[in-house]
Design an enzyme around this catalytic site. Structure first.
Site, PDB file in Angstrom:
ATOM      1  N   ASP A  91       0.895  -1.299  -0.038  1.00 30.56           N
ATOM      2  CA  ASP A  91       0.034   0.114   0.001  1.00 30.56           C
ATOM      3  C   ASP A  91       0.984   1.146  -0.073  1.00 30.56           C
ATOM      4  O   ASP A  91       1.567   1.600   1.189  1.00 30.56           O
ATOM      5  CB  ASP A  91      -0.893   0.034   1.272  1.00 30.56           C
ATOM      6  N   LYS A 153      -6.961   3.518  -3.135  1.00 27.55           N
ATOM      7  CA  LYS A 153      -7.477   3.212  -1.521  1.00 27.55           C
ATOM      8  C   LYS A 153      -7.488   4.861  -0.904  1.00 27.55           C
ATOM      9  O   LYS A 153      -7.031   5.597  -1.420  1.00 27.55           O
ATOM     10  CB  LYS A 153      -6.127   2.808  -0.804  1.00 27.55           C
ATOM     11  N   LYS A 182     -10.308   0.139  -2.150  1.00 22.27           N
ATOM     12  CA  LYS A 182     -10.078  -0.240  -0.681  1.00 22.27           C
ATOM     13  C   LYS A 182     -10.378   0.998   0.290  1.00 22.27           C
ATOM     14  O   LYS A 182      -9.847   2.145  -0.158  1.00 22.27           O
ATOM     15  CB  LYS A 182      -8.540  -0.571  -0.299  1.00 22.27           C
TER      16      LYS A 182
END
Length: 221
Positions: A91, A153, A182
């Site tokens: 991430d 995300k 996400k």
């Protein structure tokens, strides 16, 4: 939706500065028990955690975290190091200042370089929605799509706020069909989790859902 279906979408997360190895072991144990998607932990613990879970759980870590203003070279190095240590998923945080300066080509190039460093590992791109305008969020949906990242995300959970229903709905409208979503930061209930999933999120970054399940009787698991 059964709780089990929610757990399957959870990146069980512990990224606090004070996290100890004992803390990391606990979330790994819980992640295995509840069969979540992954544990998301600091890079310094990836190698030890990967050995500890013995293939029973995917290990995720964060790059350029939480501010995103590291140079691209540093982020690429971090990524390669994490993967060499056993990370299954990455991430990364974008450079927010570059968004404000309109340097979208630079951001796309950085994502592409990090995706290349990931190889066949999953890359999720954190755009820190709480710091962006709607126009910037829409543009970042395009950039993340063009860069061929696996996920967009919402948040690090370390800024002014976390995921919102509105942002996930916006992602679902503007992101490319091959990019998943996400939601992360502030997801504090099963009802929240269900709502985010219904809006299009296929991963949830949270430390609270598993804790709730542990504390509830008859959680449905």
């Amino acid at each position: 939706m059964e709780n089990k279906e929610i757990f399957e979408k959870v990146d069980h997360t512990l990224l606090t500065q004070t996290a100890t190895w004992s803390d990391i072991k606990t979330i790994c144990d819980d992640a295995i028990t509840y069969q979540v998607a992954s544990v998301c932990i600091p890079a310094s613990y990836v190698k030890k955690a990967k050995e500890y879970v013995e293939g029973k759980m995917k290990v995720c870590t964060v790059i350029g975290f939480p501010n995103g203003y590291n140079t691209t070279a540093v982020k690429v190095f971090e990524t390669k190091d994490a993967i060499n240590n056993g990370a299954d998923e990455i991430d990364m945080v974008i450079n927010i200042g570059h968004v404000k300066d309109g340097l979208y080509d630079m951001i796309e190039d950085e994502i592409r370089q990090i995706k290349a460093a990931c190889g066949d590992k999953v890359l999720k791109v954190i755009i820190e929605t709480c710091l962006l305008t709607e126009e910037e969020k829409i543009k970042m949906c395009e950039v993340v799509t063009n860069a061929k990242a696996d996920y967009i995300k919402t948040s690090t959970g370390f800024s002014t706020s976390g995921a919102t229903f509105e942002d996930v709905a916006l992602f679902a409208k503007y992101v490319g069909k091959d990019v998943k979503i996400k939601a992360a930061g502030g997801i504090s209930s099963f009802d929240d989790a269900k709502k985010f999933i219904s809006l299009g999120a296929s991963r949830l970054g949270t430390s609270r859902i598993v804790k709730l399940a542990k504390n509830e009787q008859g959680s449905g698991y």
